[in-house]
Design a protein around this motif. Structure first.
Motif, PDB file in Angstrom:
ATOM      1  N   LEU A  98      37.546  34.259  33.610  1.00 19.19           N
ATOM      2  CA  LEU A  98      36.548  35.490  34.227  1.00 19.19           C
ATOM      3  C   LEU A  98      36.266  35.167  35.423  1.00 19.19           C
ATOM      4  CD1 LEU A  98      34.462  35.973  31.133  1.00 19.19           C
ATOM      5  CD2 LEU A  98      36.141  37.641  32.178  1.00 19.19           C
ATOM      6  N   SER A  99      36.529  34.099  36.209  1.00 25.72           N
ATOM      7  CA  SER A  99      36.273  33.598  37.446  1.00 25.72           C
ATOM      8  C   SER A  99      37.230  34.203  38.395  1.00 25.72           C
ATOM      9  CB  SER A  99      35.963  32.061  37.398  1.00 25.72           C
ATOM     10  OG  SER A  99      37.454  31.449  37.430  1.00 25.72           O
ATOM     11  N   ARG A 100      38.349  34.803  38.109  1.00 24.96           N
ATOM     12  CA  ARG A 100      39.398  35.167  38.810  1.00 24.96           C
ATOM     13  C   ARG A 100      38.917  36.648  39.079  1.00 24.96           C
ATOM     14  NH1 ARG A 100      40.840  30.974  40.613  1.00 24.96           N
ATOM     15  NH2 ARG A 100      38.946  30.434  39.698  1.00 24.96           N
ATOM     16  N   LYS A 101      38.998  36.833  40.580  1.00 23.87           N
ATOM     17  CA  LYS A 101      38.370  38.014  40.910  1.00 23.87           C
ATOM     18  C   LYS A 101      39.206  39.147  40.784  1.00 23.87           C
ATOM     19  CE  LYS A 101      35.728  35.876  44.740  1.00 23.87           C
ATOM     20  NZ  LYS A 101      35.630  35.830  46.254  1.00 23.87           N
ATOM     21  N   LEU A 103      40.998  39.782  37.800  1.00 29.15           N
ATOM     22  CA  LEU A 103      41.113  39.885  36.478  1.00 29.15           C
ATOM     23  C   LEU A 103      40.848  41.159  36.247  1.00 29.15           C
ATOM     24  CD1 LEU A 103      41.589  38.589  33.651  1.00 29.15           C
ATOM     25  CD2 LEU A 103      39.202  38.441  33.604  1.00 29.15           C
ATOM     26  N   LYS A 106      37.071  42.868  34.425  1.00 24.39           N
ATOM     27  CA  LYS A 106      36.339  41.714  34.272  1.00 24.39           C
ATOM     28  C   LYS A 106      34.929  42.236  34.358  1.00 24.39           C
ATOM     29  CE  LYS A 106      34.528  38.272  37.549  1.00 24.39           C
ATOM     30  NZ  LYS A 106      34.787  37.291  38.886  1.00 24.39           N
ATOM     31  N   LYS A 107      34.531  43.222  35.061  1.00 20.37           N
ATOM     32  CA  LYS A 107      33.032  43.727  34.845  1.00 20.37           C
ATOM     33  C   LYS A 107      32.543  44.114  33.732  1.00 20.37           C
ATOM     34  CE  LYS A 107      32.654  45.008  39.820  1.00 20.37           C
ATOM     35  NZ  LYS A 107      32.249  46.241  40.738  1.00 20.37           N
ATOM     36  N   LEU A 109      34.150  43.275  30.898  1.00 22.54           N
ATOM     37  CA  LEU A 109      34.044  41.702  29.794  1.00 22.54           C
ATOM     38  C   LEU A 109      32.776  41.046  30.079  1.00 22.54           C
ATOM     39  CD1 LEU A 109      37.805  40.616  30.311  1.00 22.54           C
ATOM     40  CD2 LEU A 109      36.626  41.612  28.054  1.00 22.54           C
ATOM     41  N   VAL A 110      32.211  40.979  31.321  1.00 28.21           N
ATOM     42  CA  VAL A 110      31.093  40.031  31.467  1.00 28.21           C
ATOM     43  C   VAL A 110      29.959  40.937  31.269  1.00 28.21           C
ATOM     44  CG1 VAL A 110      29.772  39.151  33.510  1.00 28.21           C
ATOM     45  CG2 VAL A 110      32.223  39.005  33.591  1.00 28.21           C
ATOM     46  N   MET A 161      31.989  30.252  34.187  1.00 32.51           N
ATOM     47  CA  MET A 161      32.469  31.364  35.289  1.00 32.51           C
ATOM     48  C   MET A 161      32.081  31.131  36.710  1.00 32.51           C
ATOM     49  SD  MET A 161      32.299  35.426  34.844  1.00 32.51           S
ATOM     50  CE  MET A 161      30.406  35.341  35.207  1.00 32.51           C
TER      51      MET A 161
END
Length: 279
Positions: A98-101, A103, A106-107, A109-110, A161
């Motif tokens: 999730l730290s990969r920009k 991905l 991503k938003k 999932l977070v 993350m």
């Protein structure tokens, strides 16, 4: 010079004001230790006195043998260490992803992770029980471990993350140039750098698993011999009477490992929180 002197006097004044609050906070713990070496009569009639008239060490022997705290301690160690290992493995991998920009999603999932933080455990225990029971892991420590570790992943994932997101991307690119794939980059380079977060997550999850009551109770109902210390405390409550001094001795036995682990990881805990927030 006068400014420094005034600042020191102000700090001393604050310390003097805070000492009574510190004593009020510490008193229940000191009273628990005192009650663990008192007789039942003295504990009930002795008021707030902390010095026992008659030191009764048999309370610890009764808690360790009669209340089976020896067996429960081993169960709790196994349970807590397994929970910590599972949470560290899954949350570090998820936090790294999730730290990969770049991905996709991503938003979303977070956002889902953050929302799940506000769902009470009472609403998730039934589906969790059905899932664990469907896997044939009910009435065992392994099923209880999965049930404890699953809902506990949100905060650790966010901590990892935040930490991994603050590491320069050039470090990974250099490892990839040297022929390292994603697994090797993660386990050989990224994970060792995350030692502060590892210590923070390990401490948080160890304390949570060690003190857990509801999940171990539900998943060991059919196997009383697999109870943890949190559930085993109920051995001191009988139908007509309660063994309060034995309970105090059992509480001391249960608290000591937490204090030892916290003292061992307290510096790492502070560094991990500061590093994740800064990132």
């Amino acid at each position: 010079m006068n400014s420094n002197l005034w600042h020191r006097h102000r700090l001393k004044a604050w310390h003097l004001l805070l000492i009574p609050f510190c004593l009020v906070w510490v008193y229940p713990f000191v009273w628990m230790i005192s009650a663990s070496v008192k007789s039942q009569r003295e504990m009930l009639l002795g008021g707030i006195s902390l010095i026992p008239d008659d030191w009764t060490w048999e309370n610890f022997e009764r808690a360790w043998t009669t209340a089976r705290f020896g067996d429960y301690t081993m169960n709790t160690v196994t349970y807590s260490v397994t929970v910590v290992a599972l949470v560290l493995l899954v949350s570090s991998l998820a936090g790294y992803a999730l730290s990969r920009k770049d991905l996709p999603g991503k938003k979303v999932l977070v956002g889902v992770l953050v929302v799940t933080m506000f769902i009470p455990h009472g609403y998730t225990i039934i589906p969790t029980f059905l899932l664990v029971n469907g896997l044939g892991l009910n009435n065992g420590l392994l099923g209880a471990t999965f049930a404890q570790a699953g809902p506990a992943l949100v905060v650790p994932v966010l901590l990892f993350m935040g930490f991994f997101g603050g590491i320069p991307k050039e470090l990974e690119e250099a490892a990839r140039v040297d022929g390292a794939g994603y697994p090797r980059t993660f386990f050989r380079i990224m994970l060792p750098l995350a030692k502060p977060v590892i210590g923070t997550v390990a401490l948080m999850q160890f304390i949570s698993a060690w003190n857990a009551f509801f999940i171990p109770l539900v998943f060991t109902l059919g196997r009383p011999d697999l109870r943890t210390l949190g559930v085993g405390m109920y051995n001191f409550f009988g139908q007509n009477a309660s063994d309060w001094t034995g309970l105090a001795a059992g509480a001391c036995i249960a608290v000591i490992p937490i204090i030892v682990v916290f003292l061992f990881l307290q510096r790492t805990f502070v560094e991990g929180i500061a590093g994740a927030v800064k990132s």
